[in-house]
Write an enzyme that holds these catalytic residues in place. Sequence first.
Site, mmCIF file in Angstrom:
data_model
loop_
_atom_site.group_PDB
_atom_site.id
_atom_site.type_symbol
_atom_site.label_atom_id
_atom_site.label_comp_id
_atom_site.label_asym_id
_atom_site.label_seq_id
_atom_site.Cartn_x
_atom_site.Cartn_y
_atom_site.Cartn_z
ATOM 1 N N HIS A 15 0.864 -1.187 0.000
ATOM 2 C CA HIS A 15 0.000 0.000 0.000
ATOM 3 C C HIS A 15 0.895 1.230 0.000
ATOM 4 C CE1 HIS A 15 -3.758 2.147 1.919
ATOM 5 N NE2 HIS A 15 -3.086 2.938 1.098
ATOM 6 N N HIS A 17 1.304 4.732 -2.621
ATOM 7 C CA HIS A 17 0.952 5.485 -3.827
ATOM 8 C C HIS A 17 2.231 6.133 -4.342
ATOM 9 C CE1 HIS A 17 -3.401 5.340 -2.648
ATOM 10 N NE2 HIS A 17 -2.862 5.228 -1.447
ATOM 11 N N HIS A 195 -9.544 1.131 -1.162
ATOM 12 C CA HIS A 195 -9.503 1.839 0.115
ATOM 13 C C HIS A 195 -10.921 1.814 0.686
ATOM 14 C CE1 HIS A 195 -5.683 3.265 -1.333
ATOM 15 N NE2 HIS A 195 -5.503 4.119 -0.331
ATOM 16 N N GLU A 198 -11.304 3.946 5.905
ATOM 17 C CA GLU A 198 -10.265 4.869 6.392
ATOM 18 C C GLU A 198 -11.010 6.015 7.087
ATOM 19 O OE1 GLU A 198 -8.060 6.830 3.261
ATOM 20 O OE2 GLU A 198 -6.398 7.372 4.602
ATOM 21 N N ASP A 276 1.816 4.076 2.652
ATOM 22 C CA ASP A 276 0.775 4.913 2.040
ATOM 23 C C ASP A 276 1.377 6.028 1.178
ATOM 24 O OD1 ASP A 276 -1.829 5.437 1.391
ATOM 25 O OD2 ASP A 276 -2.414 6.290 3.323
HETATM 26 N N1 HPA Z 1 -6.588 7.568 1.044
HETATM 27 C C1 HPA Z 1 -7.272 7.805 -0.069
HETATM 28 N N2 HPA Z 1 -6.688 8.184 -1.198
HETATM 29 C C2 HPA Z 1 -5.360 8.328 -1.218
HETATM 30 C C3 HPA Z 1 -4.612 8.083 -0.097
HETATM 31 C C4 HPA Z 1 -5.252 7.668 1.095
HETATM 32 O O1 HPA Z 1 -4.656 7.433 2.156
HETATM 33 N N3 HPA Z 1 -3.316 8.321 -0.459
HETATM 34 C C5 HPA Z 1 -3.319 8.668 -1.759
HETATM 35 N N4 HPA Z 1 -4.564 8.679 -2.225
HETATM 36 ZN ZN ZN Z 2 -3.666 4.796 0.411
#
Ligand code: HPA
Ligand code: ZN
Length: 336
Positions: A15, A17, A195, A198, A276
């Site tokens: 995970h 990006h 996702h 969160e 992340d």
């Molecule tokens: N959450 C949602 N979208 C995202 C995140 C995240 O933590 N990081 C990059 N895009």
């Molecule tokens: Zn993420």
Amino acid sequence: MLKKLVSTLPKAELHMHIEGSLEPEMMFRLAQRNQIELPYPDVDSIRRAYQFDCLQDFLDLYYQGMSVLQTEQDYHDLAWAYLQKCHEQNVVHTEIFFDPQGHTCRGVTFETVMNGLCAALDKAGNELGITHRLIMCFLRHLEEDDAFSTLEMSEPWRERITGIGLDSSELGHPPSKFKRVFERAADMGFRRVAHAGEEGPPEYVQEALELLKVHRVDHGNRSLESRNLVERLAASRMPMTVCPQSNLRLAVVKDMRDHPIRDMLNAGLNASIHSDDPAYFGGYINENFYALIDAIDLTSNEIMQLVKNGFKSSFLPREDIQRHLAAVDTVMDKIL
Ligand code: HPA
Ligand code: ZN
């Protein structure tokens, strides 16, 4: 000793990006190279701006930051910097998220992004022995149609892209919005992650399981609010990719001492640790483990479990997973 263990263990990152690995120094350099004006006078003021009250605060800066990425060379340099970090931190396998729509909406072609990323990934395979998968994420604040056309653009790259994901602003954009896109992607043979939970409620996690038929849940923290859901996730050993420093910086947890990772493991959840958006949240995978060691006294056994869960939850073939798990055991024996 525990930090030495973490840094020495081979790890899988599931995970991360790639656009979130853009360090302010590189952001500045690329802005100059591409003659783009940033609303900051220097690197320090960019870092000072990284104070977020919620996911959207972060996303606003994240999209602004990625606007410096324009050429194949830029995407290559971005990915190569991250892959060198992987090498330093003993990440031997990484499943990288990228956001095609964050680039195509600015006129950068899908091909430019892919050529740049793939060049760096291939070099890392050859020179650093790092294996990878690519997962393209749909931006959930955009319309279903936009996701469908992105899926179409990926067609020539089918061999290079293993999975699809869902990211960006969660609240108000439930997984159900992308049910049909995920069905089409499943027909095309893509693995699926999303996702969920969160900032969104446990119902969004449930939708990701039932409607998107995901192989992994990204974050998933708020699942803990539903006992039924926890039981279901535990019974199926559904992978959950947890990102402690992100959780802290985006106010998903108030204090690292409140981080639920131990509760997750004790409830039988298949959680693993990832970074992340490392350039925005204060560290790469090792720093995420260190933060938990400092805040909640993560034990060597928990570290081993989290690291093994990472490999087991990857999209690697079974034999490769077994080989990595054996290497984890070897390091455990050597260090402890
Ligand atoms: N959450 C949602 N979208 C995202 C995140 C995240 O933590 N990081 C990059 N895009
Ligand atoms: Zn993420």
